[in-house]
Design a protein around this motif. Structure first.
Motif, PDB file in Angstrom:
ATOM      1  N   ALA A  39       7.850  -1.084   7.642  1.00 33.07           N
ATOM      2  CA  ALA A  39       7.108   0.166   7.836  1.00 33.07           C
ATOM      3  C   ALA A  39       7.456   0.784   9.186  1.00 33.07           C
ATOM      4  O   ALA A  39       7.627   2.006   9.297  1.00 33.07           O
ATOM      5  CB  ALA A  39       5.608  -0.086   7.720  1.00 33.07           C
ATOM      6  N   THR A  58       0.820  11.073  12.114  1.00 34.88           N
ATOM      7  CA  THR A  58       1.502  10.810  10.843  1.00 34.88           C
ATOM      8  C   THR A  58       2.462   9.640  10.992  1.00 34.88           C
ATOM      9  O   THR A  58       2.514   8.755  10.139  1.00 34.88           O
ATOM     10  CB  THR A  58       2.247  12.065  10.351  1.00 34.88           C
ATOM     11  N   ALA A  61       0.510   6.495  11.032  1.00 30.82           N
ATOM     12  CA  ALA A  61       0.039   6.151   9.694  1.00 30.82           C
ATOM     13  C   ALA A  61       1.166   5.556   8.852  1.00 30.82           C
ATOM     14  O   ALA A  61       0.942   4.613   8.078  1.00 30.82           O
ATOM     15  CB  ALA A  61      -0.565   7.374   9.014  1.00 30.82           C
ATOM     16  N   VAL A  62       2.384   6.092   8.983  1.00 32.88           N
ATOM     17  CA  VAL A  62       3.525   5.524   8.250  1.00 32.88           C
ATOM     18  C   VAL A  62       3.765   4.090   8.703  1.00 32.88           C
ATOM     19  O   VAL A  62       4.048   3.214   7.885  1.00 32.88           O
ATOM     20  CB  VAL A  62       4.798   6.388   8.435  1.00 32.88           C
ATOM     21  N   THR A  64       1.714   1.922   9.430  1.00 31.19           N
ATOM     22  CA  THR A  64       0.723   1.004   8.849  1.00 31.19           C
ATOM     23  C   THR A  64       0.630   1.131   7.332  1.00 31.19           C
ATOM     24  O   THR A  64      -0.245   0.509   6.720  1.00 31.19           O
ATOM     25  CB  THR A  64      -0.664   1.240   9.476  1.00 31.19           C
ATOM     26  N   ALA A  65       1.513   1.914   6.721  1.00 28.30           N
ATOM     27  CA  ALA A  65       1.488   2.075   5.262  1.00 28.30           C
ATOM     28  C   ALA A  65       1.782   0.751   4.579  1.00 28.30           C
ATOM     29  O   ALA A  65       2.674   0.015   4.984  1.00 28.30           O
ATOM     30  CB  ALA A  65       2.502   3.134   4.833  1.00 28.30           C
ATOM     31  N   THR A  67       2.575   0.528   1.279  1.00 24.99           N
ATOM     32  CA  THR A  67       3.604   0.700   0.246  1.00 24.99           C
ATOM     33  C   THR A  67       4.496   1.891   0.588  1.00 24.99           C
ATOM     34  O   THR A  67       4.101   2.773   1.373  1.00 24.99           O
ATOM     35  CB  THR A  67       2.994   0.950  -1.154  1.00 24.99           C
ATOM     36  N   GLN A  70       2.730   5.117  -0.335  1.00 24.78           N
ATOM     37  CA  GLN A  70       1.783   5.604   0.671  1.00 24.78           C
ATOM     38  C   GLN A  70       2.523   6.314   1.801  1.00 24.78           C
ATOM     39  O   GLN A  70       2.088   7.369   2.265  1.00 24.78           O
ATOM     40  CB  GLN A  70       0.957   4.452   1.243  1.00 24.78           C
ATOM     41  N   ALA A  71       3.608   5.740   2.246  1.00 23.71           N
ATOM     42  CA  ALA A  71       4.403   6.363   3.314  1.00 23.71           C
ATOM     43  C   ALA A  71       4.901   7.735   2.864  1.00 23.71           C
ATOM     44  O   ALA A  71       4.834   8.712   3.620  1.00 23.71           O
ATOM     45  CB  ALA A  71       5.564   5.461   3.711  1.00 23.71           C
ATOM     46  N   LEU A  74       2.216  10.394   2.897  1.00 27.68           N
ATOM     47  CA  LEU A  74       1.835  10.831   4.239  1.00 27.68           C
ATOM     48  C   LEU A  74       2.712  11.978   4.754  1.00 27.68           C
ATOM     49  O   LEU A  74       2.255  12.779   5.565  1.00 27.68           O
ATOM     50  CB  LEU A  74       1.918   9.656   5.221  1.00 27.68           C
TER      51      LEU A  74
END
Length: 169
Positions: A39, A58, A61-62, A64-65, A67, A70-71, A74
């Motif tokens: 990630a 952003t 957040a990527v 900690t994605a 999957t 999910q990335a 975002l």
């Protein structure tokens, strides 16, 4: 909006040192688990290929994605990211050729294909190009093309801000 799975897939394989035999095809990529290191590498690759596009929150957040899906979700609202995804998916352009300053002529995209790409981008971003795409030309850079996509709420922003601002929707 469509998650940019083609871009995420290409970055995982080409930039993140993920074993291509372990990365599923794009059609199955959404559920692909990302360990923290992968990630982090994906966030770094996105930042390298999308400079000045993704805000720090952003990118965090990527990182900690859980999957790949999910990335991708975002970053799906950014016009520049969607353009890269379309150029990879529809035209097979290598990621190393995609930069904000590359224009469609350099990428060997003819005028008809450019119009088709922009229509697909409009559909993905659920927005229309101002003036029916009158500013669309082959010598326009990817940065300038992304800046053409503005939601009504984005009016008044400078082009550099529109390049970095996610699409409303």
């Amino acid at each position: 909006m469509t998650p940019p799975l083609s871009l995420v897939h290409r970055l995982l394989v080409e930039d993140c040192a993920a074993d291509p035999s372990l990365v599923p095809p794009e059609s199955e990529l959404a559920g692909f688990s990302l360990d923290p290191l992968l990630a982090e590498r994906l966030a770094t690759a996105l930042d390298r290929h999308c400079p000045l596009v993704l805000p720090e929150e952003t990118k965090s957040a990527v990182r900690t994605a859980a999957t790949a899906g999910q990335a991708a979700e975002l970053v799906q609202g950014f016009p520049y990211v969607q353009l890269l995804d379309l150029l990879i998916e529809r035209c097979g352009i290598p990621t190393q050729d995609l930069s904000p300053e590359a224009d469609f002529t350099q990428l060997d995209i003819d005028s008809l294909h450019l119009v088709e790409l922009m229509v697909m981008a409009e559909e993905r971003l659920d927005m229309q190009l101002p003036d029916h795409g009158a500013d669309l030309r082959r010598n326009i850079t990817l940065r300038e093309a992304a800046a053409l996509f503005r939601a009504e709420s984005d009016e008044g922003y400078a082009e550099s801000d529109a390049y970095a601002k996610p699409a409303a929707g």
